[in-house]
Motif scaffolding. Structure first.
Motif, PDB file in Angstrom:
ATOM      1  N   VAL A   1       0.838  -1.197   0.000  1.00 49.39           N
ATOM      2  CA  VAL A   1       0.000   0.000   0.000  1.00 49.39           C
ATOM      3  C   VAL A   1       0.877   1.253   0.000  1.00 49.39           C
ATOM      4  O   VAL A   1       0.574   2.225  -0.700  1.00 49.39           O
ATOM      5  N   CYS A   2       1.967   1.247   0.756  1.00 51.24           N
ATOM      6  CA  CYS A   2       2.898   2.391   0.753  1.00 51.24           C
ATOM      7  C   CYS A   2       3.447   2.633  -0.650  1.00 51.24           C
ATOM      8  O   CYS A   2       3.542   3.782  -1.096  1.00 51.24           O
ATOM      9  N   ASN A   3       3.794   1.570  -1.352  1.00 52.31           N
ATOM     10  CA  ASN A   3       4.280   1.701  -2.723  1.00 52.31           C
ATOM     11  C   ASN A   3       3.202   2.333  -3.595  1.00 52.31           C
ATOM     12  O   ASN A   3       3.480   3.226  -4.394  1.00 52.31           O
ATOM     13  N   TYR A   4       1.974   1.872  -3.451  1.00 55.15           N
ATOM     14  CA  TYR A   4       0.873   2.443  -4.230  1.00 55.15           C
ATOM     15  C   TYR A   4       0.701   3.926  -3.916  1.00 55.15           C
ATOM     16  O   TYR A   4       0.523   4.745  -4.830  1.00 55.15           O
ATOM     17  N   LEU A   5       0.741   4.271  -2.643  1.00 58.96           N
ATOM     18  CA  LEU A   5       0.597   5.674  -2.260  1.00 58.96           C
ATOM     19  C   LEU A   5       1.699   6.526  -2.885  1.00 58.96           C
ATOM     20  O   LEU A   5       1.431   7.611  -3.412  1.00 58.96           O
TER      21      LEU A   5
END
Length: 127
Positions: free
Chosen positions: A69-73
């Motif tokens: 999710v951090c990568n997506y953000l």
């Protein structure tokens, strides 16, 4: 060294509703998780939708949900990082995803494991 591509059952995928029982278990697990993320986004008021392509891209980056999710953000929603800490937001999303995934796994055994995230929780999701 070639990179390992995730399993995708192309012959079984269509735009119609389908029973994921018909697909291999690896696909069922990833589809259930992907749909649980989409339900979490919807519940939290985000207008995001992870299609199979985005989800597989994120899986190649990391098997850890918070990192994913951090990568997506960082790559798709960087404007949110001016107001929110990426890890905090990712942990909230991951917690909601876990709730939806657990609920659908429990209910899925009863109703043939069909998962329609948009209809899965009706009033709880604001529908």
């Amino acid at each position: 060294m070639p990179t390992r591509q995730p399993f995708v059952a192309r012959h079984s995928i269509s735009r119609r509703n389908f029973m994921i029982d018909e697909l291999p278990i690896q696909y069922w697990n990833s589809e259930t998780e992907r749909n649980a993320y989409n339900a979490a986004f919807y519940e939290l008021g985000f207008r995001w939708h992870w299609d199979r392509e985005i989800y597989c891209e994120l899986l190649r980056h990391s098997q850890d949900g918070v990192e994913r999710v951090c990568n997506y953000l960082n790559t798709h929603q960087p404007h949110l990082l001016r107001a929110y800490d990426a890890k905090f937001l990712a942990e909230v999303i991951e917690q909601k995803k876990e709730e939806h995934q657990k609920r659908e796994l429990e209910v899925g055994a009863i109703r043939g494991r069909y998962f329609n995230w948009a209809e899965s929780r009706g009033a709880e999701l604001g529908a």
